[in-house]
Structure formats: structure tokens, C-alpha cells
Design a protein around this motif. Structure first.
Motif, PDB file in Angstrom:
ATOM      1  N   ASN A   1      20.082  17.807 -10.046  1.00 58.56           N
ATOM      2  CA  ASN A   1      20.654  17.550  -8.721  1.00 58.56           C
ATOM      3  C   ASN A   1      22.160  17.787  -8.706  1.00 58.56           C
ATOM      4  N   ASN A   2      22.836  17.432  -9.804  1.00 58.40           N
ATOM      5  CA  ASN A   2      24.279  17.673  -9.874  1.00 58.40           C
ATOM      6  C   ASN A   2      24.614  19.159  -9.788  1.00 58.40           C
ATOM      7  N   ALA A   3      23.692  20.010 -10.278  1.00 61.31           N
ATOM      8  CA  ALA A   3      23.913  21.457 -10.191  1.00 61.31           C
ATOM      9  C   ALA A   3      23.757  21.957  -8.761  1.00 61.31           C
ATOM     10  N   GLY A   4      22.965  21.257  -7.969  1.00 65.31           N
ATOM     11  CA  GLY A   4      22.733  21.679  -6.591  1.00 65.31           C
ATOM     12  C   GLY A   4      23.736  21.143  -5.596  1.00 65.31           C
ATOM     13  N   ILE A   5      24.224  19.935  -5.814  1.00 64.25           N
ATOM     14  CA  ILE A   5      25.095  19.277  -4.833  1.00 64.25           C
ATOM     15  C   ILE A   5      26.350  20.090  -4.496  1.00 64.25           C
ATOM     16  N   PRO A   6      27.040  20.718  -5.461  1.00 62.85           N
ATOM     17  CA  PRO A   6      28.239  21.499  -5.103  1.00 62.85           C
ATOM     18  C   PRO A   6      27.955  22.667  -4.165  1.00 62.85           C
ATOM     19  N   HIS A   7      26.707  23.114  -4.082  1.00 61.79           N
ATOM     20  CA  HIS A   7      26.351  24.237  -3.202  1.00 61.79           C
ATOM     21  C   HIS A   7      25.975  23.761  -1.791  1.00 61.79           C
ATOM     22  N   ALA A   8      25.948  22.440  -1.586  1.00 65.85           N
ATOM     23  CA  ALA A   8      25.521  21.893  -0.297  1.00 65.85           C
ATOM     24  C   ALA A   8      26.635  21.990   0.736  1.00 65.85           C
ATOM     25  N   THR A   9      26.289  22.454   1.921  1.00 66.19           N
ATOM     26  CA  THR A   9      27.253  22.555   3.020  1.00 66.19           C
ATOM     27  C   THR A   9      27.022  21.486   4.084  1.00 66.19           C
ATOM     28  N   GLY A  10      25.967  20.709   3.964  1.00 68.13           N
ATOM     29  CA  GLY A  10      25.639  19.696   4.964  1.00 68.13           C
ATOM     30  C   GLY A  10      26.514  18.463   4.852  1.00 68.13           C
ATOM     31  N   ARG A  11      26.681  17.765   5.955  1.00 70.16           N
ATOM     32  CA  ARG A  11      27.440  16.508   5.903  1.00 70.16           C
ATOM     33  C   ARG A  11      26.592  15.379   5.323  1.00 70.16           C
ATOM     34  N   ASN A  12      25.258  15.590   5.327  1.00 69.54           N
ATOM     35  CA  ASN A  12      24.341  14.661   4.669  1.00 69.54           C
ATOM     36  C   ASN A  12      23.568  15.434   3.604  1.00 69.54           C
ATOM     37  N   ILE A  13      23.337  14.790   2.462  1.00 69.36           N
ATOM     38  CA  ILE A  13      22.611  15.419   1.365  1.00 69.36           C
ATOM     39  C   ILE A  13      21.361  14.609   1.075  1.00 69.36           C
ATOM     40  N   LEU A  14      20.242  15.291   0.967  1.00 64.62           N
ATOM     41  CA  LEU A  14      18.966  14.638   0.670  1.00 64.62           C
ATOM     42  C   LEU A  14      18.444  15.129  -0.673  1.00 64.62           C
ATOM     43  N   LEU A  15      18.287  14.204  -1.617  1.00 66.16           N
ATOM     44  CA  LEU A  15      17.584  14.509  -2.856  1.00 66.16           C
ATOM     45  C   LEU A  15      16.114  14.228  -2.599  1.00 66.16           C
ATOM     46  N   LEU A  16      15.290  15.269  -2.676  1.00 65.31           N
ATOM     47  CA  LEU A  16      13.883  15.151  -2.300  1.00 65.31           C
ATOM     48  C   LEU A  16      13.004  15.673  -3.421  1.00 65.31           C
ATOM     49  N   ASN A  17      12.020  14.877  -3.803  1.00 67.51           N
ATOM     50  CA  ASN A  17      11.078  15.310  -4.836  1.00 67.51           C
ATOM     51  C   ASN A  17      10.177  16.422  -4.325  1.00 67.51           C
ATOM     52  N   THR A  18       9.747  17.271  -5.241  1.00 71.74           N
ATOM     53  CA  THR A  18       8.812  18.331  -4.858  1.00 71.74           C
ATOM     54  C   THR A  18       7.448  17.769  -4.475  1.00 71.74           C
ATOM     55  N   ASP A  19       7.102  16.581  -4.971  1.00 74.13           N
ATOM     56  CA  ASP A  19       5.783  15.997  -4.697  1.00 74.13           C
ATOM     57  C   ASP A  19       5.817  15.062  -3.488  1.00 74.13           C
ATOM     58  N   THR A  20       6.502  15.510  -2.429  1.00 67.88           N
ATOM     59  CA  THR A  20       6.541  14.759  -1.179  1.00 67.88           C
ATOM     60  C   THR A  20       6.044  15.636  -0.037  1.00 67.88           C
ATOM     61  N   ILE A  21       5.589  14.985   1.013  1.00 66.14           N
ATOM     62  CA  ILE A  21       5.144  15.669   2.229  1.00 66.14           C
ATOM     63  C   ILE A  21       5.822  15.001   3.420  1.00 66.14           C
ATOM     64  N   ILE A  22       6.500  15.805   4.239  1.00 64.37           N
ATOM     65  CA  ILE A  22       7.202  15.292   5.413  1.00 64.37           C
ATOM     66  C   ILE A  22       6.239  15.154   6.574  1.00 64.37           C
ATOM     67  N   GLN A  23       6.316  14.035   7.265  1.00 64.78           N
ATOM     68  CA  GLN A  23       5.441  13.778   8.413  1.00 64.78           C
ATOM     69  C   GLN A  23       6.244  13.491   9.672  1.00 64.78           C
ATOM     70  N   GLU A  24       5.725  13.872  10.803  1.00 59.84           N
ATOM     71  CA  GLU A  24       6.183  13.446  12.126  1.00 59.84           C
ATOM     72  C   GLU A  24       7.712  13.477  12.292  1.00 59.84           C
ATOM     73  N   ASN A  25       8.279  14.628  11.949  1.00 57.72           N
ATOM     74  CA  ASN A  25       9.724  14.845  12.136  1.00 57.72           C
ATOM     75  C   ASN A  25      10.567  13.773  11.430  1.00 57.72           C
ATOM     76  N   ALA A  26      10.121  13.376  10.230  1.00 54.51           N
ATOM     77  CA  ALA A  26      10.792  12.295   9.503  1.00 54.51           C
ATOM     78  C   ALA A  26      12.233  12.618   9.154  1.00 54.51           C
ATOM     79  N   LEU A  27      12.536  13.891   8.904  1.00 53.23           N
ATOM     80  CA  LEU A  27      13.910  14.244   8.536  1.00 53.23           C
ATOM     81  C   LEU A  27      14.856  14.066   9.717  1.00 53.23           C
ATOM     82  N   TYR A  28      14.439  14.498  10.897  1.00 52.00           N
ATOM     83  CA  TYR A  28      15.258  14.300  12.097  1.00 52.00           C
ATOM     84  C   TYR A  28      15.468  12.806  12.350  1.00 52.00           C
TER      85      TYR A  28
END
Length: 337
Positions: free
Chosen positions: A72-99
Motif C-alpha cells: 500500500n505504501n508503494a501505491g499511496i504516492p501515486h494517488a491523486t484523490g483527496r480521499n484514499i481507500l485501501l481495499l482488499n481484492t476479496d471484497t465486493i461493493i454493493q449499492e453504491n457503497a463507495l459514494y
């Protein structure tokens, strides 16, 4: 500025990652987001599989298995968002949960990091965060026999259960499960990134302790995310069962023990580190005595086997091998073989 940067650490889990990405693009509207994938030297066709379907994501290739924190530390410097989400690959997003999460997070500025209600695949609630117990004493609960003794006295003394399984509206916590951690990018200059000494397990707890010095942490009830559990780590440890650290006598348990004690040393200091190490060590004769008694009276119905005892003893030997390194608290990559 992008609303959300989503960072995945991938290790031979292209199938899970694709399923998660499918759910993100299907279920997310109302916010701008970017995807960053850090690959921990999968040495397979993960990149080809994923980028063929999603060519616009950022793919960062590492040349060794760096684990969760360094990945994750290798990825964070490349992030341009004002919010950063560390998300596991074994997750499934439901019902516009990110919004929903971003909207709630931006409404409640008093929180510097947040999680959501995690669900098992059958829809039941899963541990999504927790409160910290003094000295990390709750980490002793998985100990064979001795853990039952600690649990008994915890109930007797009416100790508060630290784990948060059912989230009520907005629930303040001390740390958030690493499967889904959203943090404001602007707090990282003060809190720092994840500790690179960790390979796997307990790193998000130690990180949250530092984040909490910048502001409060919480879980939101409304956004819900399925967490399958153990997807990437099961590939690394070649295990089918996701035991979430309760099994301390296999290879995964070895890493859990070492990472847990590393976190205790960093978060609570030398005193508590010595106390908890004592409990791990003293549990070796306790384990032996308890197993002898159970074998005499229960035979094959005993909770544990002789092999469990032997492997647990070996794992404590590994912990003791790192003892002085942890005591000195100098930089070291605690990736256990």
C-alpha cells in the motif's frame, strides 16, 4: 481533484480483483475515482488478465512480495484523490457503497479515517473494526487453554468486548479492519504511512493508532461491503481455511504471532511487550499439561492434537528468535518463513 483513490495490493488474486473491479464499476456513481493496483510479484498473468479488462487503471509492479503495508505504501504516492481507500481484492461493493462512504466522510470532518459495515458472503455481519484493550490483552484470547482462562476473567470483570460486528449509525472505533480503510490524504503527512516493518497482519491496527492522534476514526452503518476473507493470504499460505488468526500452530499462525507482538511493541512499549511475550511462552507448558489431561479423559475428542502442540512450540521459538530485534525496535522486515 479526484474524489477517491482506490488502492489494491494484489498477490496471485486476479480473479478476486476482477470481481471486485466489476462491482466497483457497476455499483459506483456520483463520485470520481481512480484505481491503483500494486502487484507483489505474483509471477503469473495477473497484470495481463486485469489490464485487458481495465486498461485505464495504474499498475505498479514490485519485484518481491512486499506484503500489505509496503504494498500500500508503494501505491499511496501515486494517488491523486483527496480521499484514499485501501481495499482488499476479496471484497465486493454493493449499492453504491463507495459514494455513500465518501459522502458521509466528507460530511463528518471530525473523522480522519473510516470503515464500513462488512458482510460475510451470506449477508451476516462481520467484524468491521474494534476498540483497543489496554496493552492489547485481547490478543491472548486465541492461546490454547490459557486463552480460555483470559476470556473467563474478562467476562468475570465485565470487560467490554473490543470487536465491533454490528455497526450502529456512526460508531467510533480505535481501529478499522484493513479490508476497507478510507483515510483523508492530507492527514498522512503527519501520521505517516503504514509501518514497513510489517509483512502481514496487525499493520492496520498500528497505523490506526497513529491516525487516531490526528483525529477520530469511525465505522459507517449505511454503506455495506462484502468481505470474503483471506483471499490473498490463503494463496500465499496455501491454505483453504480462513481462520482469521485463531489458529496459532500453522504457518499463518506463525506470522500472526510475530506481527501481533511487533504491534504490541510499537504501540504499547517494552513493558507490555514483555508481559505478552511471557504469556505466549508460558502457554507452552500450559498447552502440554492441558493436552495430556484432555487426551486422558477425552481421547480423540480432545480439542487439540500433539501436532498442534509441536507446531505451536516451534512458532513460539520463531517469536523468541525475533525477541531482541523487536525489543530494540530497529527497522526490520518481519516476513516470517
Amino acid at each position: 481533484m479526484t474524489d477517491l483513490s482506490i488502492i489494491f495490493v494484489n498477490y496471485k488474486s486476479a480473479g478476486l480483483l476482477i470481481d471486485c473491479l466489476d462491482s466497483i464499476y457497476k455499483e459506483t456513481t456520483g463520485i470520481s475515482f481512480e484505481i491503483i493496483v500494486v502487484d507483489n510479484n505474483s509471477e503469473d498473468n495477473s497484470q495481463e488478465k486485469v489490464t485487458r479488462l481495465y486498461p485505464n487503471l495504474k499498475w505498479i509492479q514490485l519485484d518481491y512480495n512486499a506484503g500489505f503495508a509496503r504494498g500500500n505504501n508503494a501505491g499511496i504516492p501515486h494517488a491523486t484523490g483527496r480521499n484514499i481507500l485501501l481495499l482488499n481484492t476479496d471484497t465486493i461493493i454493493q449499492e453504491n457503497a463507495l459514494y455513500k462512504t465518501v459522502a458521509l466522510f466528507e460530511e463528518h470532518k471530525e473523522y480522519v479515517a473510516c470503515g464500513v459495515q462488512l458482510l460475510n458472503t451470506d449477508g451476516t455481519h462481520q467484524i468491521s473494526g474494534a476498540h483497543v484493550m489496554k496493552g492489547g490483552l485481547n490478543t491472548l484470547l486465541p492461546l490454547p487453554y490459557l486463552g480460555s482462562f483470559v476470556r473467563y476473567w474478562g467476562y468475570k470483570l465485565n470487560a467490554k468486548i473490543p470487536s465491533v460486528t454490528t455497526v450502529a449509525a456512526i460508531t467510533d472505533v480505535d481501529w478499522v479492519i484493513g479490508a476497507f480503510v478510507m483515510v483523508r490524504k492530507d492527514v498522512l503527512s503527519n501520521s505517516g504511512l503504514l509501518d514497513p516493518d510489517f509483512f502481514m497482519y496487525a499493520e492496520e491496527i498500528e497505523w490506526c493508532a497513529r491516525l487516531k492522534k490526528q483525529g477520530k476514526l469511525c465505522l459507517f452503518e449505511e454503506p455495506k461491503v462484502i468481505h470474503i476473507g483471506g483471499g490473498t493470504s490463503s494463496d500465499f499460505y496455501d491454505e483453504k481455511e480462513w481462520n482469521n488468526g485463531k489458529n496459532l500452530w500453522n504457518r499463518r499462525g506463525r506470522q500472526v504471532i510475530v506481527s501481533t507482538q511487533l504491534r504490541i511493541r510499537k504501540e504499547f512499549g517494552i513493558g507490555w511487550f514483555l508481559v505478552l511475550t511471557f504469556f505466549y511462552v508460558i502457554d507452552v507448558p500450559v498447552f502440554l499439561f492441558g493436552l495430556i489431561i484432555e487426551k486422558l479423559f477425552k481421547g480423540k475428542e480432545a480439542r487439540y492434537s500433539w501436532q498442534n502442540f509441536i507446531e505451536y512450540t516451534k512458532n513460539i521459538g520463531v517469536l523468541l528468535g525475533y525477541f531482541f530485534k523487536m525489543l530494540r525496535n530497529k527497522p526490520f522486515f518481519y516476513k516470517v518463513k
